[in-house]
Design a protein around this motif. Sequence first.
Motif, short mmCIF file in Angstrom:
data_model
loop_
_atom_site.label_atom_id
_atom_site.label_comp_id
_atom_site.label_asym_id
_atom_site.label_seq_id
_atom_site.Cartn_x
_atom_site.Cartn_y
_atom_site.Cartn_z
N GLU A 120 40.15 36.34 51.78
CA GLU A 120 41.28 37.25 51.79
C GLU A 120 42.18 36.96 50.60
O GLU A 120 42.63 35.83 50.40
N PHE A 121 42.42 37.99 49.79
CA PHE A 121 43.37 37.91 48.70
C PHE A 121 44.55 38.84 49.01
O PHE A 121 44.54 39.56 50.00
N ASP A 155 36.36 36.31 37.11
CA ASP A 155 37.47 35.84 37.95
C ASP A 155 36.96 35.39 39.30
O ASP A 155 37.45 34.42 39.87
N ILE A 156 35.97 36.12 39.83
CA ILE A 156 35.33 35.77 41.10
C ILE A 156 33.83 35.93 40.92
O ILE A 156 33.37 36.97 40.44
N PHE A 157 33.08 34.91 41.29
CA PHE A 157 31.62 34.91 41.11
C PHE A 157 30.99 34.57 42.46
O PHE A 157 31.25 33.50 43.02
N PRO A 208 42.29 31.95 47.44
CA PRO A 208 42.40 32.93 48.52
C PRO A 208 43.47 32.53 49.53
O PRO A 208 43.82 31.36 49.67
N ILE A 209 43.96 33.55 50.24
CA ILE A 209 44.91 33.31 51.33
C ILE A 209 44.19 32.64 52.50
O ILE A 209 44.73 31.73 53.14
N SER A 210 42.96 33.10 52.76
CA SER A 210 42.18 32.53 53.86
C SER A 210 40.70 32.72 53.55
O SER A 210 40.33 33.55 52.71
N ALA A 266 27.81 31.63 48.60
CA ALA A 266 28.91 30.87 48.02
C ALA A 266 29.77 31.80 47.17
O ALA A 266 29.30 32.83 46.68
N VAL A 267 31.04 31.41 47.02
CA VAL A 267 31.97 32.14 46.16
C VAL A 267 32.71 31.12 45.31
O VAL A 267 33.20 30.10 45.81
#
Length: 255
Positions: free
Chosen positions: A95-96, A29-31, A74-76, A67-68
Amino acid sequence: MKLVSWNVNGLRACVNKGFTEYFAQTDADIFCVQETKLQEGQITLEIGEEYSQYWNYAIKKGYSGTAVFTKIKPISVRYGIEEDQEPEGRILTLEFEAFYLITVYTPNAKRDLSRLDYRLVWEDRFRAYLQQLDAIKPVIVCGDLNVAHQEIDLKNAKSNKGNSGFTTEEREKMTQLLDSGFLDSFRHFYPDRTDAFTWWSNMPKVRERNVGWRIDYFLCSARLAPSLTDAQIDAHVTGSDHCPVVLLMKDEAGL
């Protein structure tokens, strides 16, 4: 929910050594990646339209960088600590809804320890930053923290005492961070597991003999413990001198 972190030691080189195949297979989901060693425009990463990409480049060419890649918007996004632009591209904060995610490539003290003083000041700044965020919502930190915390976290502890990445000072900074309300997710699940490493020297036969260090982590706000389901080390994955680390969480803990 699956989160993955990998110090790729040069993303362009790693892509030629199986990065995209592992990325597709792991379906995170997130790398998060560290030590990308590239500048904007030097790579076009084909990882699927479902992923948003966020990059923090070092000013110095071929150096550092993070890097993501995330399926969840994300919110920010923040580049560096607070509003600072980190010239070495070492930190990204997303930020999630339920938590902050920080990927980090912690400065190396260098073999001669010439950067140890800088490293220790950096550690204090970073810990204060995490505590500031943790006061708002839980925090997940992943990346190459460039320290083996305990003797169990490297193969040859006695002969490496005082060496970069295993100095008393660096280890104490990790202890301070954990004592400030965070947990080491791997040790949360596997407190006594030995020979669990994430980095190996490029010297001949070192990786084959598993003479390594565990210096790549997922740290979490301690109050997230009930939401964690496992922490894994994908030591079989090559392509870098580091291997990926994985954090699994309950879906309802997420986004």
